[in-house]
Design a protein around this motif. Structure first.
Motif, PDB file in Angstrom:
ATOM      1  N   TRP A   1       7.052   2.214  -3.214  1.00  0.00           N
ATOM      2  CA  TRP A   1       7.097   1.530  -4.501  1.00  0.00           C
ATOM      3  C   TRP A   1       7.653   2.441  -5.588  1.00  0.00           C
ATOM      4  O   TRP A   1       8.337   1.994  -6.506  1.00  0.00           O
ATOM      5  CB  TRP A   1       5.713   1.004  -4.883  1.00  0.00           C
ATOM      6  N   GLN A   2       7.367   3.736  -5.489  1.00  0.00           N
ATOM      7  CA  GLN A   2       7.935   4.680  -6.460  1.00  0.00           C
ATOM      8  C   GLN A   2       9.457   4.708  -6.321  1.00  0.00           C
ATOM      9  O   GLN A   2      10.187   4.745  -7.311  1.00  0.00           O
ATOM     10  CB  GLN A   2       7.345   6.079  -6.245  1.00  0.00           C
TER      11      GLN A   2
ATOM     12  N   ASN B   1       0.813  -1.224   0.000  1.00  0.00           N
ATOM     13  CA  ASN B   1       0.000   0.000   0.000  1.00  0.00           C
ATOM     14  C   ASN B   1       0.842   1.267   0.000  1.00  0.00           C
ATOM     15  O   ASN B   1       0.285   2.353  -0.070  1.00  0.00           O
ATOM     16  CB  ASN B   1      -0.901   0.030   1.232  1.00  0.00           C
ATOM     17  N   ASP B   2       2.147   1.145   0.126  1.00  0.00           N
ATOM     18  CA  ASP B   2       3.036   2.306   0.249  1.00  0.00           C
ATOM     19  C   ASP B   2       3.460   2.787  -1.141  1.00  0.00           C
ATOM     20  O   ASP B   2       4.461   2.336  -1.690  1.00  0.00           O
ATOM     21  CB  ASP B   2       4.254   1.919   1.096  1.00  0.00           C
ATOM     22  N   GLU B   3       2.691   3.731  -1.689  1.00  0.00           N
ATOM     23  CA  GLU B   3       2.971   4.211  -3.047  1.00  0.00           C
ATOM     24  C   GLU B   3       4.329   4.894  -3.139  1.00  0.00           C
ATOM     25  O   GLU B   3       5.055   4.721  -4.107  1.00  0.00           O
ATOM     26  CB  GLU B   3       1.863   5.160  -3.507  1.00  0.00           C
TER      27      GLU B   3
END
Length: 166
Positions: free
Chosen positions: A142-143, A137-139
């Motif tokens: 992940w970016q 859930n950690d955008e």
């Protein structure tokens, strides 16, 4: 592949590029003089490996592309499917959890294969890597992880680069 990665990596990016902190480039260049060749190649082209949802090694080395991630999202979800990706860029290690690893503890428990390799890298290297954990859930996490995937950058990605050389 190393030449292509160097063109898109932090070491050869323009100084006015906003994606690279000005001090990180200077620090990496100074560090090159102290690192053994195996770590220099990881600094230029990081190593991406994957682990199962149970924390066991699934694949020791993937290419740095979005297609390497597809197995975790499109795979059968079985016990050997990659669910956790560990990207080693020498100065930074990103541990990225896919939705398939939602039940696996973050950060990994002591004694797990992932934690053992992280601890070994901290002890063996002249500079301990910063570890970043990115849950499904950690955008932002992940970016950060995706910023290291260099094989699809540029006109046509790595394949387009090779075609341009021909």
């Amino acid at each position: 592949l190393l030449a292509y990665a160097m063109l898109w990596g932090a070491l050869l990016r323009r100084p006015d590029d906003d994606t690279v902190h000005p001090d990180s480039r200077a620090a990496e260049l100074a560090l090159l003089n102290r690192l053994p060749p195996a770590l220099v190649s990881r600094l230029i082209y990081p190593v991406l490996s994957s682990y199962t949802a149970q924390g066991d090694l699934a694949f020791p080395r993937h290419s740095l592309s979005e297609s390497a991630l597809s197995a975790a999202y499109e795979g059968d979800g079985g016990d050997d499917s990659p669910a956790i990706f560990v990207l080693d860029a020498v100065l930074e290690v990103v541990v990225a959890y896919t939705p398939a690893a939602a039940s696996y503890p973050c950060p990994p428990p002591a004694g797990s294969a992932i934690r053992k390799i992280l601890d070994r890298w901290r002890m063996e290297r002249p500079v301990a890597p910063r570890v970043v954990y990115a849950s499904a859930n950690d955008e932002a996490g992940w970016q950060r992880f995706r910023s290291y995937l260099v094989e699809e950058r540029g006109e046509g990605g790595f394949v387009g680069f090779l075609d341009g050389l021909a």
